[in-house]
Design a protein around this motif. Structure first.
Motif, PDB file in Angstrom:
ATOM      1  N   ASP A  76       9.755 -10.374-117.898  1.00  0.00           N
ATOM      2  CA  ASP A  76       9.504 -11.065-118.714  1.00  0.00           C
ATOM      3  C   ASP A  76       9.605 -12.446-117.769  1.00  0.00           C
ATOM      4  N   ILE A  77      10.959 -13.407-118.035  1.00  0.00           N
ATOM      5  CA  ILE A  77      11.257 -14.190-117.052  1.00  0.00           C
ATOM      6  C   ILE A  77      11.214 -14.332-115.542  1.00  0.00           C
ATOM      7  N   VAL A  78      10.229 -15.153-115.144  1.00  0.00           N
ATOM      8  CA  VAL A  78      10.350 -15.491-114.160  1.00  0.00           C
ATOM      9  C   VAL A  78      11.541 -16.549-113.128  1.00  0.00           C
ATOM     10  N   ILE A  79      12.424 -15.741-112.289  1.00  0.00           N
ATOM     11  CA  ILE A  79      13.182 -16.222-111.768  1.00  0.00           C
ATOM     12  C   ILE A  79      12.697 -16.817-110.384  1.00  0.00           C
ATOM     13  N   PRO A  80      12.967 -17.893-109.671  1.00  0.00           N
ATOM     14  CA  PRO A  80      12.631 -18.757-108.703  1.00  0.00           C
ATOM     15  C   PRO A  80      13.855 -18.503-107.591  1.00  0.00           C
ATOM     16  N   GLU A  81      13.325 -17.882-106.164  1.00  0.00           N
ATOM     17  CA  GLU A  81      14.473 -17.958-105.530  1.00  0.00           C
ATOM     18  C   GLU A  81      13.654 -18.049-104.145  1.00  0.00           C
ATOM     19  N   ASP A  82      14.617 -19.055-103.203  1.00  0.00           N
ATOM     20  CA  ASP A  82      13.869 -19.258-102.198  1.00  0.00           C
ATOM     21  C   ASP A  82      12.515 -19.605-101.518  1.00  0.00           C
ATOM     22  N   GLY A  83      11.801 -19.779-103.036  1.00  0.00           N
ATOM     23  CA  GLY A  83      10.261 -19.785-102.651  1.00  0.00           C
ATOM     24  C   GLY A  83       9.062 -18.399-102.640  1.00  0.00           C
ATOM     25  N   ARG A  84       9.932 -17.758-103.315  1.00  0.00           N
ATOM     26  CA  ARG A  84       9.532 -16.479-104.058  1.00  0.00           C
ATOM     27  C   ARG A  84      10.055 -16.043-105.918  1.00  0.00           C
ATOM     28  N   HIS A  85       9.828 -15.377-105.946  1.00  0.00           N
ATOM     29  CA  HIS A  85      10.349 -15.063-107.825  1.00  0.00           C
ATOM     30  C   HIS A  85      10.855 -13.289-107.479  1.00  0.00           C
ATOM     31  N   ARG A  86      11.809 -13.521-108.532  1.00  0.00           N
ATOM     32  CA  ARG A  86      11.780 -12.142-109.269  1.00  0.00           C
ATOM     33  C   ARG A  86      11.588 -12.056-110.720  1.00  0.00           C
ATOM     34  N   HIS A  87      11.886 -11.245-111.508  1.00  0.00           N
ATOM     35  CA  HIS A  87      11.571 -11.120-112.441  1.00  0.00           C
ATOM     36  C   HIS A  87      12.827 -10.421-113.273  1.00  0.00           C
ATOM     37  N   THR A  88      12.722 -10.552-114.848  1.00  0.00           N
ATOM     38  CA  THR A  88      13.676  -9.970-115.059  1.00  0.00           C
ATOM     39  C   THR A  88      12.850  -8.839-116.566  1.00  0.00           C
ATOM     40  N   PHE A  89      13.732  -8.063-116.622  1.00  0.00           N
ATOM     41  CA  PHE A  89      12.522  -7.015-117.901  1.00  0.00           C
ATOM     42  C   PHE A  89      13.531  -6.128-118.391  1.00  0.00           C
ATOM     43  N   GLN A  90      13.384  -5.418-119.481  1.00  0.00           N
ATOM     44  CA  GLN A  90      14.038  -4.845-120.842  1.00  0.00           C
ATOM     45  C   GLN A  90      12.969  -3.592-121.728  1.00  0.00           C
ATOM     46  N   GLY A  91      13.967  -2.621-121.803  1.00  0.00           N
ATOM     47  CA  GLY A  91      12.734  -1.814-122.860  1.00  0.00           C
ATOM     48  C   GLY A  91      13.884  -0.951-123.197  1.00  0.00           C
ATOM     49  N   ILE A  92      13.175   0.512-123.692  1.00  0.00           N
ATOM     50  CA  ILE A  92      13.217   1.430-124.360  1.00  0.00           C
ATOM     51  C   ILE A  92      12.756   3.011-123.224  1.00  0.00           C
ATOM     52  N   THR A  93      13.375   3.953-123.227  1.00  0.00           N
ATOM     53  CA  THR A  93      12.370   5.394-123.138  1.00  0.00           C
ATOM     54  C   THR A  93      12.020   5.942-124.193  1.00  0.00           C
ATOM     55  N   THR A  94      11.250   6.886-123.954  1.00  0.00           N
ATOM     56  CA  THR A  94      10.710   7.809-124.930  1.00  0.00           C
ATOM     57  C   THR A  94      11.727   8.475-124.960  1.00  0.00           C
ATOM     58  N   LEU A 123      12.291  -9.113-104.618  1.00  0.00           N
ATOM     59  CA  LEU A 123      11.410 -10.650-105.236  1.00  0.00           C
ATOM     60  C   LEU A 123       9.991 -10.112-103.924  1.00  0.00           C
ATOM     61  N   ASN A 124       8.775 -10.939-104.642  1.00  0.00           N
ATOM     62  CA  ASN A 124       7.506 -10.665-104.411  1.00  0.00           C
ATOM     63  C   ASN A 124       7.861 -10.197-103.049  1.00  0.00           C
ATOM     64  N   ILE A 125       5.877  -8.975-103.163  1.00  0.00           N
ATOM     65  CA  ILE A 125       5.380  -8.765-102.421  1.00  0.00           C
ATOM     66  C   ILE A 125       4.573  -9.044-101.871  1.00  0.00           C
ATOM     67  N   GLY A 126       4.031  -9.936-101.181  1.00  0.00           N
ATOM     68  CA  GLY A 126       2.846 -10.363-101.342  1.00  0.00           C
ATOM     69  C   GLY A 126       2.633 -11.998-102.076  1.00  0.00           C
ATOM     70  N   VAL A 127       1.811 -12.543-101.800  1.00  0.00           N
ATOM     71  CA  VAL A 127       1.268 -13.431-102.245  1.00  0.00           C
ATOM     72  C   VAL A 127       0.014 -13.818-103.435  1.00  0.00           C
ATOM     73  N   GLY A 128      -0.045 -14.483-104.638  1.00  0.00           N
ATOM     74  CA  GLY A 128      -1.676 -15.059-105.359  1.00  0.00           C
ATOM     75  C   GLY A 128      -1.766 -14.151-106.320  1.00  0.00           C
ATOM     76  N   PRO A 129      -2.565 -13.249-106.591  1.00  0.00           N
ATOM     77  CA  PRO A 129      -2.329 -12.602-108.111  1.00  0.00           C
ATOM     78  C   PRO A 129      -2.648 -10.586-107.672  1.00  0.00           C
ATOM     79  N   ASN A 130      -2.388 -10.141-106.283  1.00  0.00           N
ATOM     80  CA  ASN A 130      -1.961  -9.438-106.216  1.00  0.00           C
ATOM     81  C   ASN A 130      -1.069  -9.012-105.908  1.00  0.00           C
TER      82      ASN A 130
END
Length: 124
Positions: free
Chosen positions: A37-55, A70-77
């Motif tokens: 979900d939402i991007v959370i910037p942090e010290d030049g990097r970022h995290r995301h929120t997420f949510q769901g329901i299991t089967t 935090l993101n591992i690597g940069v760019g699209p990958n």
């Protein structure tokens, strides 16, 4: 990094897919699948929120929500690791952990992977 662009086909968003199996608790596991979900910037990097329901497994399901690492690597990958516990259902929790996919491009409306289950009625 996740960006939102306006193009002729509507907004384009970049998210991460998250899916897998929960930890084994009380002799069962659940599947989970969602998009970040939402991007959370942090010290030049970022995290995301997420949510769901299991089967459903063993007659119940669990909801969950959290934040990736935090993101591992940069760019699209780049990707994120995650580890959280589900909400309590049927007196217990499960651990959800893993790593996201790299960025996936979503044009127009953003939708979540829906888990649709068949309900079988049995005579008692």
């Amino acid at each position: 990094m996740t960006k939102i662009k306006q193009g002729s086909g509507g907004p384009v968003q970049f998210r991460h897919r998250m899916e897998g199996l929960t930890s084994l608790v009380q002799n069962h596991r659940h599947s989970f699948g969602n998009l970040s979900d939402i991007v959370i910037p942090e010290d030049g990097r970022h995290r995301h929120t997420f949510q769901g329901i299991t089967t459903t497994a063993d007659g119940h399901r669990h909801s969950y929500s959290g934040r990736t690492g935090l993101n591992i690597g940069v760019g699209p990958n780049h990707f994120h690791r995650f580890q959280i516990t589900t909400n309590i259902a049927n007196g217990h929790r499960h651990v959800i952990s893993g790593r996201t996919t790299g960025n996936i491009r979503i044009g127009g409306m953003v939708g979540y992977k829906l888990i649709i289950e068949r309900i079988v009625r049995q005579k008692v």
